[in-house]
Each structure stands twice: as C-alpha cells, then as structure tokens.
Design a protein around this motif. Structure first.
Motif, PDB file in Angstrom:
ATOM      1  N   ASP A 107       0.859  -1.190   0.000  1.00  0.00           N
ATOM      2  CA  ASP A 107       0.000   0.000   0.000  1.00  0.00           C
ATOM      3  C   ASP A 107       0.895   1.240   0.000  1.00  0.00           C
ATOM      4  O   ASP A 107       1.914   1.288   0.711  1.00  0.00           O
ATOM      5  CB  ASP A 107      -0.892   0.007   1.239  1.00  0.00           C
ATOM      6  N   ILE A 108       0.543   2.238  -0.837  1.00  0.00           N
ATOM      7  CA  ILE A 108       1.312   3.489  -0.878  1.00  0.00           C
ATOM      8  C   ILE A 108       0.879   4.348   0.313  1.00  0.00           C
ATOM      9  O   ILE A 108      -0.315   4.663   0.473  1.00  0.00           O
ATOM     10  CB  ILE A 108       1.083   4.230  -2.210  1.00  0.00           C
ATOM     11  N   ASP A 109       1.872   4.739   1.063  1.00  0.00           N
ATOM     12  CA  ASP A 109       1.587   5.514   2.275  1.00  0.00           C
ATOM     13  C   ASP A 109       1.099   6.915   1.920  1.00  0.00           C
ATOM     14  O   ASP A 109       1.632   7.576   1.016  1.00  0.00           O
ATOM     15  CB  ASP A 109       2.856   5.617   3.139  1.00  0.00           C
ATOM     16  N   HIS A 110       0.066   7.381   2.662  1.00  0.00           N
ATOM     17  CA  HIS A 110      -0.471   8.742   2.535  1.00  0.00           C
ATOM     18  C   HIS A 110      -0.817   9.079   1.071  1.00  0.00           C
ATOM     19  O   HIS A 110      -0.612  10.222   0.624  1.00  0.00           O
ATOM     20  CB  HIS A 110       0.545   9.777   3.088  1.00  0.00           C
ATOM     21  N   PHE A 111      -1.337   8.109   0.350  1.00  0.00           N
ATOM     22  CA  PHE A 111      -1.632   8.336  -1.064  1.00  0.00           C
ATOM     23  C   PHE A 111      -2.736   9.369  -1.250  1.00  0.00           C
ATOM     24  O   PHE A 111      -2.705  10.174  -2.193  1.00  0.00           O
ATOM     25  CB  PHE A 111      -2.038   7.007  -1.724  1.00  0.00           C
ATOM     26  N   VAL A 132       2.415   8.191  -9.950  1.00  0.00           N
ATOM     27  CA  VAL A 132       3.074   7.464  -8.873  1.00  0.00           C
ATOM     28  C   VAL A 132       2.678   5.983  -8.905  1.00  0.00           C
ATOM     29  O   VAL A 132       3.512   5.089  -8.691  1.00  0.00           O
ATOM     30  CB  VAL A 132       2.723   8.099  -7.515  1.00  0.00           C
ATOM     31  N   LEU A 133       1.404   5.716  -9.179  1.00  0.00           N
ATOM     32  CA  LEU A 133       0.961   4.314  -9.290  1.00  0.00           C
ATOM     33  C   LEU A 133       1.695   3.592 -10.413  1.00  0.00           C
ATOM     34  O   LEU A 133       2.135   2.443 -10.253  1.00  0.00           O
ATOM     35  CB  LEU A 133      -0.553   4.265  -9.536  1.00  0.00           C
ATOM     36  N   ARG A 134       1.854   4.266 -11.543  1.00  0.00           N
ATOM     37  CA  ARG A 134       2.565   3.658 -12.667  1.00  0.00           C
ATOM     38  C   ARG A 134       4.042   3.451 -12.345  1.00  0.00           C
ATOM     39  O   ARG A 134       4.650   2.457 -12.784  1.00  0.00           O
ATOM     40  CB  ARG A 134       2.404   4.510 -13.921  1.00  0.00           C
ATOM     41  N   GLU A 135       4.622   4.359 -11.573  1.00  0.00           N
ATOM     42  CA  GLU A 135       6.041   4.211 -11.183  1.00  0.00           C
ATOM     43  C   GLU A 135       6.230   2.960 -10.331  1.00  0.00           C
ATOM     44  O   GLU A 135       7.187   2.195 -10.521  1.00  0.00           O
ATOM     45  CB  GLU A 135       6.486   5.448 -10.412  1.00  0.00           C
ATOM     46  N   LEU A 136       5.326   2.741  -9.373  1.00  0.00           N
ATOM     47  CA  LEU A 136       5.431   1.547  -8.529  1.00  0.00           C
ATOM     48  C   LEU A 136       5.218   0.278  -9.366  1.00  0.00           C
ATOM     49  O   LEU A 136       5.914  -0.727  -9.185  1.00  0.00           O
ATOM     50  CB  LEU A 136       4.412   1.613  -7.389  1.00  0.00           C
ATOM     51  N   LYS A 152      -3.322  12.023   0.566  1.00  0.00           N
ATOM     52  CA  LYS A 152      -2.741  13.361   0.707  1.00  0.00           C
ATOM     53  C   LYS A 152      -2.036  13.779  -0.579  1.00  0.00           C
ATOM     54  O   LYS A 152      -2.110  14.937  -0.999  1.00  0.00           O
ATOM     55  CB  LYS A 152      -1.752  13.378   1.869  1.00  0.00           C
ATOM     56  N   LEU A 153      -1.346  12.820  -1.195  1.00  0.00           N
ATOM     57  CA  LEU A 153      -0.634  13.125  -2.446  1.00  0.00           C
ATOM     58  C   LEU A 153      -1.629  13.523  -3.531  1.00  0.00           C
ATOM     59  O   LEU A 153      -1.414  14.497  -4.275  1.00  0.00           O
ATOM     60  CB  LEU A 153       0.207  11.921  -2.866  1.00  0.00           C
ATOM     61  N   ASN A 154      -2.717  12.798  -3.607  1.00  0.00           N
ATOM     62  CA  ASN A 154      -3.751  13.117  -4.603  1.00  0.00           C
ATOM     63  C   ASN A 154      -4.362  14.490  -4.342  1.00  0.00           C
ATOM     64  O   ASN A 154      -4.588  15.272  -5.265  1.00  0.00           O
ATOM     65  CB  ASN A 154      -4.858  12.048  -4.579  1.00  0.00           C
ATOM     66  N   LEU A 167       8.134  14.213  -7.086  1.00  0.00           N
ATOM     67  CA  LEU A 167       7.304  13.608  -6.051  1.00  0.00           C
ATOM     68  C   LEU A 167       7.976  12.377  -5.500  1.00  0.00           C
ATOM     69  O   LEU A 167       8.573  11.574  -6.225  1.00  0.00           O
ATOM     70  CB  LEU A 167       5.928  13.241  -6.636  1.00  0.00           C
ATOM     71  N   GLY A 168       7.838  12.165  -4.192  1.00  0.00           N
ATOM     72  CA  GLY A 168       8.340  10.981  -3.540  1.00  0.00           C
ATOM     73  C   GLY A 168       7.263  10.362  -2.676  1.00  0.00           C
ATOM     74  O   GLY A 168       6.345  11.037  -2.214  1.00  0.00           O
ATOM     75  N   ALA A 169       7.386   9.048  -2.459  1.00  0.00           N
ATOM     76  CA  ALA A 169       6.411   8.356  -1.612  1.00  0.00           C
ATOM     77  C   ALA A 169       7.057   7.112  -1.038  1.00  0.00           C
ATOM     78  O   ALA A 169       8.139   6.685  -1.484  1.00  0.00           O
ATOM     79  CB  ALA A 169       5.162   8.005  -2.410  1.00  0.00           C
ATOM     80  N   THR A 170       6.399   6.523  -0.060  1.00  0.00           N
ATOM     81  CA  THR A 170       6.874   5.274   0.538  1.00  0.00           C
ATOM     82  C   THR A 170       5.752   4.244   0.478  1.00  0.00           C
ATOM     83  O   THR A 170       4.602   4.570   0.207  1.00  0.00           O
ATOM     84  CB  THR A 170       7.297   5.490   1.992  1.00  0.00           C
TER      85      THR A 170
END
Length: 485
Positions: free
Chosen positions: A354-358, A373-377, A360-362, A434-437
């Motif tokens: 699961d992408i954290d805090h997704f 970001v979904l495509r990057e993962l 908030k990013l949206n 953009l970055g995410a965990t």
C-alpha cells in the motif's frame, strides 16, 4: 560309148555335189541343234517364271482369278480367292465364277465394259460369297488369251478391314474435333500439321494460320531457353512431357495450359510425329490465385481476430492504468497456484503493498500525479520479479504480488528491496519531484493459511500491522495475532 574322161568328170561332179549336200546337212543340223537348245532354255525359263508367278500369286493377299468369259469357269484361283469365296481351293478351281457377281446383269455390264476398254482398275463392287453374303471389294480386270482362247484375269481386294479402319478413323477424328482440349500434331521438327477446333478457339488463330508454322508461334516469353530445351530433350528421347506452360494468343494475351506431348513412332521405332494435348487452365489458375488471395486475406483477418481476442483477454485480466494483472486474474491464479503448491509441496508467499499517505498526495497534486506514482510503482515491480511471479493491482493504491516457490523469509527480503528502491525514487510531475513510501504485509503457505481467503486475510492483517507501526516498513503475519484463526 563314154570315154574314161567323161566317166571321171561325172564322178568328180557327183562327189562335189555330195560334199555340198553333206555340208548343207551339217549346217542345218547345227542350226536345228541350236534352235532346240534355245527352245529348251526358253521352256525352262517359262517354267521358272510360272513357278515364281505361282509362288507370288499363292501368297498374295489379293484374290486372283483366271476365268473363261463365255461360261465363267475358273481356270486358276489363289488361296486368297478361296478364302474370299468361302470354299476350299479345290472346289473353287473349275467352279463357276459368275456366281460371285451380284446379278447376271451386273456380270454382263462388267464384260461389256471390259470388251470396250480392255482393262478395268479398282472398281468398287459387291462380291458375293458362297454363303450368299456380299462383301465390299475393289476389282481390277483385263481381257487376254490363255491357251489360244479368251480369258479374264481378275484381282479382287477385300475392303472390309480398310472400311473398318476408315470408320474408326472417322470416329477418332470426330472425337478429336469435338474434344474440349486443344490438340496439335507436328512433325519431328515442331512444324504444325494439324490442329483441332478447340486449339483454334483457345489460341485465336485459324487452322490455316497455324498449319505449316513452328510451335514457337505460341511462345510467350515467360519461360527461358532452358525450359524449352528440357521439353524438347524429353520428347525427342521418346518420353512423354507433362507440365504447365504459359502461351500467347494471337491477340497477345497470355494463357496457361496443362500440356502432354507424346512422340509417335513408325514400325522401325523412328519418331515421325509429336501429338500435343493442351488443356486451357487459365480460369482455374485465376480462381486459384483468387483463392490464394482470399485465403491470405482470411488468414490476415483470423490473425487480426486472434490479436484482438488476445487484446481483449489481456484487457480482461489487466489493469488499464498500470498494466499489472487485475484482481479477477489474481483470484483465478492464486487458487490454481495454491493447489499446485499443495500437490508438489512447495511454499507460496503473498506480499500486499500500500502506498503511504496516497490520499494526501492526490489532494495536494491531483489525480494525474497520483496516477503517475501508481505507474512508477507498477514499473518497479515489473522490473524486479521473476517470470513466474504475478504482480496485481489489488484496488486503489493497493498492490499484491504472488511469489510461487518462494519461502517467507526470501519474500521479505524481496519486499524490503522494493520498499527501499521506491523510497529513493522520485517521480517528475511538472515542476515537482514527487516521492512516496510503501508499506508491505506478508503471509505464506503453509505457515499462515491453506486457502486463498486465509492467505489474503493474513497478508492484509500484516499490512495493517505495518501501517499501525508507522508505515514505510514490511511486516510478516504473526501466528499469535489475535485475528488468526
């Protein structure tokens, strides 16, 4: 009284006369002797000629008769005459030859014409046999003398075989003329001697334009010299040539023929003719070409249909945004792979991501940024799995990777690698990087469950644990978890 001189003279004269007489007699004897010798030689020659005549006449296939014109009595007949009449030769000789005429009037007309002309040649007649049947024949006759008396010398040819051959030839000729296939007859050099109507129709030439011309009049220019050399070598060696050949009509158009060319030999085995049978297959070739083109088009359509079906099948099992497998495909595959793991006794691990805090990013950057970001993962997962692994978009920002034949500890190492790589990655979006965990929850067969539902529940609970513990981490499902059954 005569004197001695007179007596002496008379005796000398008598002696001289006797000498002359002896000389004359000797000369006559010599002449007669030579004449007798000549006559004997002439008689021997006549006997030899008669023997030769009889030998020839007795073996001749033509019926020969010598008869008396006044009463028809047969003086001579050869074996062919006896066979023609239908009687033994001994009964023919001495018999009445007038019975072989169709009627008395016919015999009288024959004799009258013969007396006027002296000889007749190849007259068509009806020859009457002993059994009363008539035969078609040709008659030649002459009037002469035999033993100082008038005699008829007659030769009769039986026409039955010839008429049968002519009838057969007429039938064959009619068949050739009516044949749908073109037929040509040439001499050994290829000069055309005969063409049938079908060949005239197919080629566009008249028979007069073809007869006397070489077969190269049909040459199209499509075949090279080696083709024609091989053809002529085949037929001149006495074999039949068969094959397809493209010829040219009088109007210049091309047409394809299926040909068979056969040599014809004489009694000595020498090739004297070639017979070519030509079947125009232009329409068949056109249909074959059209069929091939149709088949090619159909094959293309089938391939296109298969491609579209494959695309539809892929679309049915793929997520449109990330190109990962969808949840429907996961449900089918997980059940199948779990059954195989049970049969073969190997482990199977699940990693739920699961992408954290997704949210908030949206909210901060918009759905387009979130989609990127979904495509990057998804790209990261595709680039870091085995061929047998199954990555899926499980829903929203949740992903799930099925890892057949992978123990839980190895799966945990793999998940940690994905987490670290994704944490370090940056996604360019406009002027922003953009970055995410991600957080990961892991469960495995057979430790945590034996059904798809159990494994999915356990991996989901492990993910919940990772989230609850602060996110950006990987957690295994623990058996002592209070939700575990």
């Amino acid at each position: 009284m005569p004197t001695d001189a007179t007596v002496t003279g008379a005796m000398l004269a008598l002696a001289l006369l006797l000498g002359v007489a002896v000389a004359v007699l000797a000369g006559l004897t010599f002449i007669l002797s030579r004449r007798n010798a000549a006559l004997r030689s002439e008689a021997a020659g006549l006997r030899e000629h008669e023997k030769k005549f009889r030998a020839i006449a007795d073996t001749a296939p033509v019926a020969l008769f010598i008869t008396r014109p006044e009463d028809g009595r047969t003086l001579y007949a050869n074996p062919a005459a006896a066979e023609l009449i239908g009687l033994p030769l001994a009964q023919v000789i001495g018999g009445d030859a007038s019975r072989t005429h169709a009627s008395a009037a016919a015999r009288k007309a024959f004799l009258d014409e013969l007396h006027v002309r002296g000889a007749l040649h190849n007259q068509p007649i009806e020859f009457i046999r002993n059994d009363g049947t008539s035969l078609p024949c040709l008659r030649s006759a002459s009037l002469g003398l035999l033993d100082g008396r008038p005699a008829l010398f007659v030769a009769v040819t039986d026409l039955r075989e010839r008429l049968q051959l002519e009838a057969a030839l007429r039938v064959h000729s009619a068949a050739i003329d009516a044949a749908a296939e073109g037929i040509a007859i040439t001499d050994p050099q290829g000069i055309i001697e005969y063409v049938n109507p079908a060949l005239v129709r197919n080629s566009g030439y008249t028979a007069a334009e073809l007869i006397g011309r070489h077969t190269r009049i049909f040459k199209s220019g499509v075949h090279d010299a080696a083709f024609y050399d091989a053809l002529w070598e085949t037929v001149r060696s006495g074999m039949v040539w068969r094959g397809e050949i493209i010829n040219r009509r009088k109007d210049g158009s091309l047409y394809t023929e299926l040909q068979a060319i056969a040599p014809v030999r004489d009694d000595r085995g020498e090739i004297i003719r070639f017979v070519a049978v030509k079947h125009d297959i232009s329409e068949r070739k056109r249909m074959e070409t059209a069929l091939q083109e149709g088949n090619a088009m159909l094959q293309h359509q089938i391939e296109e249909t298969h491609r579209l079906q494959e695309e539809l099948r892929e679309q049915a099992v793929r997520d449109g945004l990330t190109n990962l497998f969808n949840r429907r495909y996961l449900d089918e595959t997980l059940e199948r792979e779990l059954a195989r793991a049970k049969r073969e006794g190997y482990p199977l691990s699940l990693v739920m991501i699961d992408i954290d805090h997704f949210k908030k990013l949206n909210d901060a950057y918009g759905h387009q940024a979130g989609d990127k970001v979904l495509r990057e993962l998804a790209a990261l997962l595709w680039g870091n799995i085995r061929a047998e692994d199954v990555p899926c978009r499980y829903g929203g920002e949740e992903f799930l990777v099925m890892l057949p034949r992978m123990p839980l500890e190895i799966a945990l190492e793999r998940a940690e690698g994905w987490r670290l790589t994704f944490e370090a990655a940056r996604v360019s979006f406009g002027d922003f990087l953009l970055g995410a965990t991600i957080s990961c929850g892991l469960a495995a067969y057979p430790e945590h469950g034996r059904t798809p539902e159990e494994l999915l529940r356990c991996s989901d609970e492990a993910l919940y644990s990772a989230k609850h513990a602060g996110r950006n981490r990987c957690e295994k499902y623990h058996v002592h978890h209070p939700l575990h059954k």
